[in-house]
Design an enzyme around this catalytic site. Structure first.
Site: not given
Ligand code: ADP
Ligand code: ADP
Ligand code: ZN
Length: 213
Positions: A13, A88, A122, A155, A166
């Site tokens: 995302k 979410r 990551r 992270r 998560r």
């Molecule tokens: P990822 O994309 O890896 O799932 P995010 O960066 O989107 O992680 O979110 C990191 C953390 O921030 C989540 O595990 C949660 O604790 C909090 N968080 C982010 N967005 C939301 C949301 N819309 N509602 C509740 N908690 C959130």
């Molecule tokens: P999210 O926001 O959904 O948690 P991220 O965009 O942070 O996901 O991506 C999670 C990890 O996977 C990062 O290390 C990113 O560089 C890698 N990644 C994201 N998209 C791809 C893809 N299409 N192919 C391979 N690796 C990816």
């Protein structure tokens, strides 16, 4: 265009929303980034959410909704935005529907097996938030951001135990949104497993049918 990006942690995302934001000039709003910045800066919000993020739980709806509602009132978000990681929960989706109207909810599908590989590799820039991966998107110089020379970090919620928490939160609270948006004819499903350029191109070729209906 007004979009939300759904999908499990590690679905891509952040990566895809940043590509769309840079290439099409649309504001990308990540609730995760907002919370992490608050934790880093030790603001009142940061102190409230720090333990929740560290445990891999979800920040309470009321707090999260108020932050997003305020952010969407800024001038830059009046025509277009991408919400990365919000909503979410069903309660968040219902609240959002009350203060903004979406063009689509884009769900990036990735199997649980790939998620651990993606999250454990990551790396994120401390300064600009750019997202790297040690295997699939390594920086030119190890540990240093290509874009701003900032330091890359891991992270603290990307360790295996926290990833499990998560993923549980995702399956219980967030996955039901797929049906919720599907019922409202707003759901675009994209295979998130190929490389990022392929995922981006699939998104671009499919999103048109949701715009200017
Ligand atoms: P990822 O994309 O890896 O799932 P995010 O960066 O989107 O992680 O979110 C990191 C953390 O921030 C989540 O595990 C949660 O604790 C909090 N968080 C982010 N967005 C939301 C949301 N819309 N509602 C509740 N908690 C959130
Ligand atoms: P999210 O926001 O959904 O948690 P991220 O965009 O942070 O996901 O991506 C999670 C990890 O996977 C990062 O290390 C990113 O560089 C890698 N990644 C994201 N998209 C791809 C893809 N299409 N192919 C391979 N690796 C990816
Ligand atoms: Zn950077």
């Amino acid at each position: 265009m007004k979009l939300v990006f759904l999908g499990p942690p590690g679905a891509g995302k952040g990566t895809i929303s940043r590509m769309v934001s840079e290439r099409l000039g649309i504001p990308q709003i990540s609730t995760g980034d907002i919370f992490r910045t608050a934790v880093k800066e030790k603001t009142e919000l940061g102190l409230k959410v720090q333990a929740i993020l560290a445990a891999g739980g979800l920040v309470p709806d009321e707090l999260t909704i108020a932050i997003v509602k305020d952010r969407l009132s800024w001038p830059d978000a009046q025509r277009s935005y991408i919400l990365d990681g919000f909503p979410r929960t069903i309660a968040q989706a219902e609240a959002l529907a009350g203060f903004s109207s979406l063009d689509a909810a884009v769900d990036f599908e990735v199997k649980d097996e790939l998620i651990l590989f993606r999250l454990t590799g990551r790396r994120v820039c401390k300064v600009c938030g750019a997202i790297y991966h040690v295997v699939t998107k390594p920086p030119k110089v190890e540990g240093i951001c290509d874009l701003c020379s900032g330091e890359l970090y891991i992270r603290n919620d990307d360790k295996e135990e926290t990833v499990k928490a998560r993923l549980n939160a995702y399956h219980e609270e967030t996955e039901p949104l797929i049906g919720w948006y599907g019922n409202r004819s707003l759901l675009l499903t994209i295979d998130g497993s190929p490389d990022a350029e392929t995922v981006y191109n699939a998104f671009i070729s499919e999103i048109g049918r949701f715009l200017r209906k």
